[in-house]
Design an enzyme around this catalytic site. Structure first.
Site, PDB file in Angstrom:
ATOM      1  CD  GLU A   1      -1.412   2.444   2.082  1.00  0.00           C
ATOM      2  OE1 GLU A   1      -2.217   3.407   2.087  1.00  0.00           O
ATOM      3  OE2 GLU A   1      -0.336   2.212   2.452  1.00  0.00           O
ATOM      4  CD  GLU A   2       2.609   3.130   3.918  1.00  0.00           C
ATOM      5  OE1 GLU A   2       2.461   4.269   3.511  1.00  0.00           O
ATOM      6  OE2 GLU A   2       2.496   3.145   5.073  1.00  0.00           O
TER       7      GLU A   2
ATOM      8  CD  GLU B   1      -5.449  -2.767 -11.632  1.00  0.00           C
ATOM      9  OE1 GLU B   1      -5.378  -1.451 -12.136  1.00  0.00           O
ATOM     10  OE2 GLU B   1      -4.758  -3.584 -11.508  1.00  0.00           O
TER      11      GLU B   1
ATOM     12  CG  HIS C   1       5.147   7.481   6.271  1.00  0.00           C
ATOM     13  ND1 HIS C   1       4.851   7.624   4.722  1.00  0.00           N
ATOM     14  CD2 HIS C   1       4.018   6.636   6.678  1.00  0.00           C
ATOM     15  CE1 HIS C   1       3.575   7.327   4.484  1.00  0.00           C
ATOM     16  NE2 HIS C   1       3.193   6.542   5.397  1.00  0.00           N
TER      17      HIS C   1
END
Length: 745
Positions: free
Chosen positions: A421-422, A433, A550
């Site tokens: 995700e990051e 998709e 982060h």
């Protein structure tokens, strides 16, 4: 993929039973998976089961989950990331508390990493090439957790390699307006290095904006004014408080889109077509590197030139000047330049999602999804492991009830731990998709719990309007931690509230952007989505996010000591999200209130009339069709609400319930138009696409008017305004048609 087989097998079997699942009032799939006598599979939400779940969600178990999840750094595709994927599989396959099935499908995706052999470097270089100063290449090892071999050095993911060198300029937040201001001040930007601070615009946009003006390289730092309420000394920051220490550096993806960069709109399977990595759009065009504010202070406080505007000043203890170059009476020689050496590399890596499935007893072909990502930049105790710790505890409690044979949901539940995700919401996007049609046809809602606890003051929820009522209902029934007599709802409304024309004063429900894994579900698939967390009291801090975001300082000890001692807020989020999950999976009638969309549409319309009406009239563009479309939607939503109320008082035919629930579930899809925003990848929701215009109205209309504002009558820009208006009218009329009785063509 196995999760499709698990759920799809039951659906196929039900078709052979002659629509038994749909038509049988208490229909349960036959065979080995049928619940034993006494299993709760009632027509509606079982309040006793709900109360049992609320009581069994254990703060101490969430704490221990977090300790294990954040014990080591787990960058996407790293050995520890894959070990955590196996941990989730093990938990979800546990014979006493596991789920019906669990799997870990893998995608081959393009990620970006710094070079171990040639670390990125930022240095001040004298006229003769002598290095006068070097920024830190790693954060200070304050707790013994910042210096390990698996701690990735600070870097800007997807920034290209290069070694630009030039005079330093200060460009505030790196917006287009900021660079234009520098040019207005007469500063020549070609070949310079721009020092920018986080906030104001996206990470990648800073480099894009800089490159447009000829800047050669970009530095990004976090100013203490934006994250620490102005505090910057070692004694005032971590580990002595929750504030960001001077060496702290925010890592992040600088890719402008989401999903795997090489396979847009295709799942990143080995057989999928891939773009050429050398020409992929969305990567930063120039070398970029983040630094800590202790190094930014040395650079910024030695700049010469014009005093920066008051709004550009910060809390580094000096007057911020614009440059270019350093002052002659400072720490560096007047002709010194800044060299930015970036040696990032692109790599194809395998990244796993982990999926855990509980099959529905009555409607196994209707899915309620609950997800969070697993990967982090370093230890990631807050982001994302606080959410994963809650996910594991909620799935443990539900899995235990399932294995004991005392409960099975009406609809299927899919728990998801997304990978990568990051780097740009990659795991969740690849999933959407690959299963686009199936998910659009069958998904009731998506619940996202990424960072479960930013801080421990109050609930904060974001979502599309139909989910407002189910979040409110859940929050009203759960006690707020540490506040006797107050519910989470009562506490929430004290911090974030708005005046509703329908309900009076209610908590504020934020809208969904693209900051977490809900993005592909709402913007690409049109699935009603939400994000749930606990957060801080904004009257006590101006921090744009929790301070160690982060960085290598986002550790278990940080959470345990500063963010949520006792883990009562984690427990509150688990209870809130768990209650929402059960209400969506078990309620006979889906608790999605489509009438709440009417209030949003009316507010958007009024903003357009107030702020754009005169301008549109000058160009012979009428808002009349849009007014009519909003009124049609309001009428259809009200009529459907009355129909729901009538059915709830009666003993409805199961087919009637199914048809009505499909109307509620599919409403969000009617707002999709994949041709509405051709310049925006994946964004097709006409109500929630990015809005660049200043008017708080329908994004397509606001953006088109903003671009057309200074163009001539009859220009292509004004034609686009008319096109966007037509797109809106068609979408709203289609939404109203979806809400009308299904036999009414």
């Amino acid at each position: 993929m196995q999760w499709v087989k698990v759920l799809g097998g039951l659906v196929g079997a039900s078709a052979l039973l002659g629509l038994g699942i749909i038509l049988g009032r208490f229909a349960i799939p036959k065979g080995a998976d049928a619940p034993a006598p006494g299993v709760s599979v009632s027509q509606d939400l079982d309040l006793e089961i709900l109360e049992t779940v609320m009581k069994q969600l254990d703060a101490s178990k969430i704490r221990e989950n977090l300790r294990e999840l954040s014990r080591e750094p787990h960058l996407a595709s790293s050995p520890r990331d894959e070990a955590l994927a196996q941990l989730l599989l093990h938990r979800w396959r546990d014979p006493e508390s596991g789920l019906d099935a669990a799997e870990a499908p893998t995608y081959e995706v393009l990620l970006s990493f710094p070079s171990r052999e040639r670390p990125n470097r930022v240095a001040v270089v004298g006229p003769t090439g002598t290095i006068l100063f070097s920024c830190r290449q790693s954060e200070q090892n304050l707790t013994g957790e910042q210096g390990g071999p698996d701690v990735v050095p600070p870097y800007a993911a997807y920034a290209p390699p290069g070694t630009p060198q030039g005079l330093l300029v200060y460009a505030n937040r790196g917006t287009e307006e900021d660079f234009m201001e520098l040019q207005t001040q007469g500063i020549r930007l070609e070949g310079t290095i721009a020092l920018t601070r986080y906030g104001g615009t996206g990470r990648g946009a800073k480099a894009v904006n800089a490159a447009k003006h000829g800047v050669a390289g970009v530095l990004v730092y976090t100013d203490p004014a934006d994250i620490n309420d102005g505090h910057s000394s070692a004694s005032q920051t971590f580990p002595n408080s929750w504030r960001l220490p001077p060496s702290g550096v925010e890592r992040g993806s600088y890719y402008e889109y989401f999903g795997d960069p090489l396979t847009p709109y295709l799942p990143a399977n080995p057989s999928s077509f891939r773009l050429n990595p050398d020409t992929v759009p969305g990567f930063p065009p120039i070398p970029t590197q983040p630094i800590g504010f202790e190094d930014a202070k040395i650079l910024l406080c030695n700049l010469q030139g014009t005093l920066a505007p008051a709004a550009w000043q910060g809390a580094l203890g000096c007057d911020y000047k614009l440059g270019p170059g350093f002052r002659p009476d400072g720490d560096f020689l007047a002709d010194s330049q800044v060299n930015v050496s970036v040696h990032n590399r692109l790599e194809l890596r395998n990244s796993s999602n982990v999926l855990g499935i509980i099959r529905g007893a009555v409607e196994p072909d209707r899915y309620v999804l609950y997800g969070n990502h697993r990967d982090s930049w370093v230890h990631g105790a807050v982001d994302p492991s606080s959410g994963t710790a809650v996910l594991l505890e909620l799935s443990r409690v539900l899995g235990t009830l399932l294995k004991k044979g005392t409960w099975r949901p009406r609809r299927s539940i899919v728990f998801a731990s997304w990978g990568a995700e990051e780097f740009g919401l990659i795991g969740s996007t690849e999933f959407t998709e690959e299963f686009f049609s199936k998910l659009q046809e069958r998904t009731v809602a998506y619940i996202n719990v990424d960072i479960s606890v930013f801080a421990n003051a109050t609930l904060r929820a974001q979502g599309t309007p139909p989910v407002q009522s189910v979040i409110f209902s859940a929050a009203k029934q759960i006690p707020a931690p540490g506040l006797d007599g107050l519910s989470i709802y009562d506490n929430w409304i004290r911090y974030f509230n708005r005046s509703s024309t329908a309900y009076g004063l209610v908590p504020s429900l934020g809208s969904l952007g693209a900051g977490s894994d809900y993005a592909p579900f709402i913007h690409f698939l049109g699935i009603s989505s939400m994000d749930i967390a606990y957060t801080y009291d904004r009257s006590k801090t101006s921090a744009r996010i929790y301070p160690t975001y982060h960085t290598a300082f986002d550790t278990f000890g940080y959470v345990d000591k500063f963010v949520d001692p006792g883990f009562s807020s984690h427990q509150a989020v688990a209870r809130t999200a768990g209650s929402v999950l059960l209400r969506l999976s078990d309620s006979l009638f889906l608790p999605l209130n489509v009438s709440d969309y009417g209030e949003t549409l009316r507010n958007f319309l009024q903003a357009a009339q107030r702020d754009l009406g005169v301008l549109l009239e000058q160009h012979s563009i009428s808002l009349g069709p849009l007014v009519t479309a909003v009124e049609k939607f309001e009428g259809a939503a009200a009529a459907l609400g009355q129909h729901v109320s009538a059915l709830q008082k009666d003993t409805p035919d199961p087919l009637q319930v199914r048809m009505l629930n499909d109307q509620l579930m599919l409403l969000e899809r009617t707002f999709l138009n994949p041709r509405a925003f051709p310049e925006e990848r994946y964004y097709s929701h006409v109500l929630w696409a990015p809005r660049t215009g200043s008017v708080a109205t329908f994004p397509g209309l606001a953006n088109a008017c903003s671009r057309a504002m200074n163009t001539s009558l009859g220009s292509a820009a004004w034609a686009e305004v008319q096109r966007q208006l037509s797109i809106l009218v068609v979408a709203l009329e289609g939404a109203a048609a979806t809400l009308r009785p299904v036999a009414d063509l």
